[in-house]
Write an enzyme that holds these catalytic residues in place. Structure first.
Site: not given
Length: 312
Positions: A159, A252, A282
């Site tokens: 991320s 996501d 995600h």
């Protein structure tokens, strides 16, 4: 492909709990909530050979780091992954990603150096990037004392950490830094200004929400920041970057920008493998106690890193 039923059940259960969103919480509570989630669903009791906490001199003080050695590392210099945690630049730290780093070390049989960095909103961009950039250079300079083979080092993150890893790789290439052998980009942020199709399709109800992303970006960026200039996706020249493994989740909000970065790398002549889990959300790899696919996905990613480092 429909959302995985185990993921849906987890999301439905979470939605049934009356609690505020991340942007509605006091900062301390948001960090505590994220830490509790990671402790609850993350990997448990992963065997490693040794864990060593240390500090790295940084541009604004000491940078915390944690070295994980696999069970059978031995005394010889070992291949390694330098890892930057996710958490939107705001809520993650070494402890929230401890289990994941242990699992990467165990499954890949390589050292993992988890690097912390200054968090927002206390510290604005480029503070996080400056820390991980300085830490990466220091790790290469001190590789032998850490038991690392400096010729076989990968860089990675999830991320927000994926954005930091991609940014460091670009910067080191541009400025003649040490040679990174491989990039592990897990559900990466690649565009601070993106408003892609996936960002709108999965804006609400799919683990990571669009408003959370926007809130995190507002915490780390100074108002008026040139978002394109600091987004890996908008770099003009990606040629010569290390090979990459890019993991994506089909549900996501960051899916499309991660895929766009992978395609741009390919078009620049970089060898890229894309693991697109179309039925997942995600960073589903966090959900080790919920999803059997989570462990399998980390195992596959670790194997890709190990294979690349063996050839380096």
């Amino acid at each position: 492909m429909p959302l995985d039923p185990l993921v849906k059940a987890f999301l439905d259960q979470a939605a049934a709990l009356p609690r505020p969103k991340m942007w509605e919480m006091p900062l301390s509570l948001g960090r505590q909530t994220f830490a509790q989630l990671m402790g609850m669903v993350g990997p448990k009791d992963v065997p490693v050979g040794k864990v060593h906490n240390f500090v790295i001199p940084g541009p604004a003080g000491e940078i915390r780091a944690r070295l994980y050695s696999p069970v059978a590392a031995g005394g010889a210099a070992h291949q390694a992954l330098i890892y930057f945690h996710g958490g939107g630049f705001v809520v993650g730290d070494l402890d929230t990603h401890d289990g994941l780093c242990r699992l990467l070390a165990y499954e890949g049989d390589f050292l993992v150096v988890s690097v912390d960095y200054r968090r927002a909103p206390e510290n604005k961009w480029p503070a996080p990037f400056e820390d991980v950039q300085a830490a990466t250079r220091w790790i290469f300079e001190n590789a032998s004392s850490l038991g690392i083979d400096g010729g076989r080092v990968a860089i990675g993150g999830d991320s927000a950490g994926g954005l930091l890893a991609a940014s460091v790789a670009q910067n080191l290439k541009a400025h003649g830094g040490p040679g990174i052998a491989f990039q592990l980009l897990l559900f990466p942020v690649t565009d601070f200004g993106a408003n892609s199709g996936s960002m709108d399709r999965f804006a609400v109800g799919y683990f990571l929400e669009k408003q959370t992303i926007e809130w995190c970006h507002a915490q780390v960026l100074v108002p008026g920041s040139d978002r394109a200039a600091i987004s890996p996706l908008h770099a003009k020249d990606l040629s010569g970057l290390p090979p990459a493994y890019v993991m994506l989740g089909g549900y996501d909000p960051l899916h499309d920008q991660g895929l766009a970065y992978a395609e741009k790398l390919k078009n620049a002549g970089v060898k890229v493998s894309v693991a697109d889990y179309s039925e997942m959300v995600h960073c589903f790899i966090y959900l080790q106690s919920v999803l059997p696919q989570a462990h399998a996905a980390v195992t596959q990613a670790a194997a890709a890193v190990a294979k690349a480092l063996e050839k380096a």
